[in-house]
Scaffold this active site. Structure first.
Site, mmCIF file in Angstrom:
data_model
loop_
_atom_site.group_PDB
_atom_site.id
_atom_site.type_symbol
_atom_site.label_atom_id
_atom_site.label_comp_id
_atom_site.label_asym_id
_atom_site.label_seq_id
_atom_site.Cartn_x
_atom_site.Cartn_y
_atom_site.Cartn_z
ATOM 1 N N GLU A 138 -6.825 46.758 50.319
ATOM 2 C CA GLU A 138 -7.655 46.716 49.102
ATOM 3 C C GLU A 138 -8.722 47.806 49.123
ATOM 4 O O GLU A 138 -8.994 48.469 48.126
ATOM 5 C CB GLU A 138 -8.353 45.358 48.977
ATOM 6 C CG GLU A 138 -7.426 44.162 48.909
ATOM 7 C CD GLU A 138 -7.117 43.550 50.269
ATOM 8 O OE1 GLU A 138 -6.873 44.296 51.231
ATOM 9 O OE2 GLU A 138 -7.117 42.310 50.360
ATOM 10 N N CYS A 162 -13.481 42.836 51.726
ATOM 11 C CA CYS A 162 -12.858 43.459 50.546
ATOM 12 C C CYS A 162 -13.396 42.854 49.251
ATOM 13 O O CYS A 162 -13.575 43.560 48.256
ATOM 14 C CB CYS A 162 -11.343 43.329 50.612
ATOM 15 S SG CYS A 162 -10.631 44.386 51.895
ATOM 16 N N ASN A 190 -2.732 48.775 54.275
ATOM 17 C CA ASN A 190 -3.625 48.746 55.443
ATOM 18 C C ASN A 190 -3.218 49.819 56.458
ATOM 19 O O ASN A 190 -2.032 50.118 56.635
ATOM 20 C CB ASN A 190 -3.695 47.352 56.073
ATOM 21 C CG ASN A 190 -2.353 46.763 56.456
ATOM 22 O OD1 ASN A 190 -1.349 47.039 55.828
ATOM 23 N ND2 ASN A 190 -2.352 45.945 57.493
ATOM 24 N N GLU A 246 -4.038 50.741 60.368
ATOM 25 C CA GLU A 246 -4.665 50.257 61.597
ATOM 26 C C GLU A 246 -4.902 51.398 62.585
ATOM 27 O O GLU A 246 -4.443 52.526 62.386
ATOM 28 C CB GLU A 246 -3.776 49.163 62.222
ATOM 29 C CG GLU A 246 -3.660 47.960 61.294
ATOM 30 C CD GLU A 246 -2.968 46.764 61.923
ATOM 31 O OE1 GLU A 246 -2.315 46.907 62.978
ATOM 32 O OE2 GLU A 246 -3.093 45.664 61.334
#
Ligand code: THU
Length: 135
Positions: A56, A90, A43, A45
């Protein structure tokens, strides 16, 4: 073919590169393509709300942008307890390319469970009504 445990290890390796200074929730994903190639994602951010991207979806975007569109299995890992669950967005993105995919949901201790995307996203929107009305 690579086993579930090994794919989970790939997801753990991907998680090391997660950029999550806001949520502190580090997520790693490993996506197995039909070709046998593994695409890792973490991930990423952003200080602007809404611009963060899940691990994902990073993995899917990497794979598709490199020419692979068929996927067999996805592993996802976040904490050291419980099983990491892919978010609804996702699941829908995975469904676009791989409605039959198996999802290995685990933790950093190597524990996991496997479910099909069909179990995780039943009665999914498949775009068929949209595609019909567009023609
Ligand atoms: N996150 C993922 O990477 N995958 C998911 O399926 C759910 C959530 C990330 C997004 C955000 O950076 C953090 O976890 C907290 O929501």
């Amino acid at each position: 073919m690579i086993g579930d445990r090994e794919l989970l290890r790939e997801a753990c390796a991907a998680r090391i590169h997660a950029y999550a200074p806001y949520s502190h929730h580090l997520v790693g994903a490993a996506l197995l393509g039909r070709s046998g190639k593994i695409y890792r994602g973490a991930n990423v951010e952003n200080s602007v709300n809404g611009l963060s991207i899940c691990a994902e979806r990073v993995a899917v975007a990497k794979a598709v942008s490199e020419g692979e569109r068929e996927f067999v299995k996805l592993a996802v890992v976040c904490g050291d307890t419980g099983f990491c669950r892919p978010c609804g967005a996702c699941r829908q993105v995975l469904f676009e390319f791989a409605p039959q995919i198996q999802v290995v949901m685990g933790n950093t201790r190597g524990e996991f469970e496997v479910k099909s995307l069909a179990e995780l996203l039943p009665a999914a929107f498949d775009g068929s009504s949209f595609k019909r009305s567009a023609s």
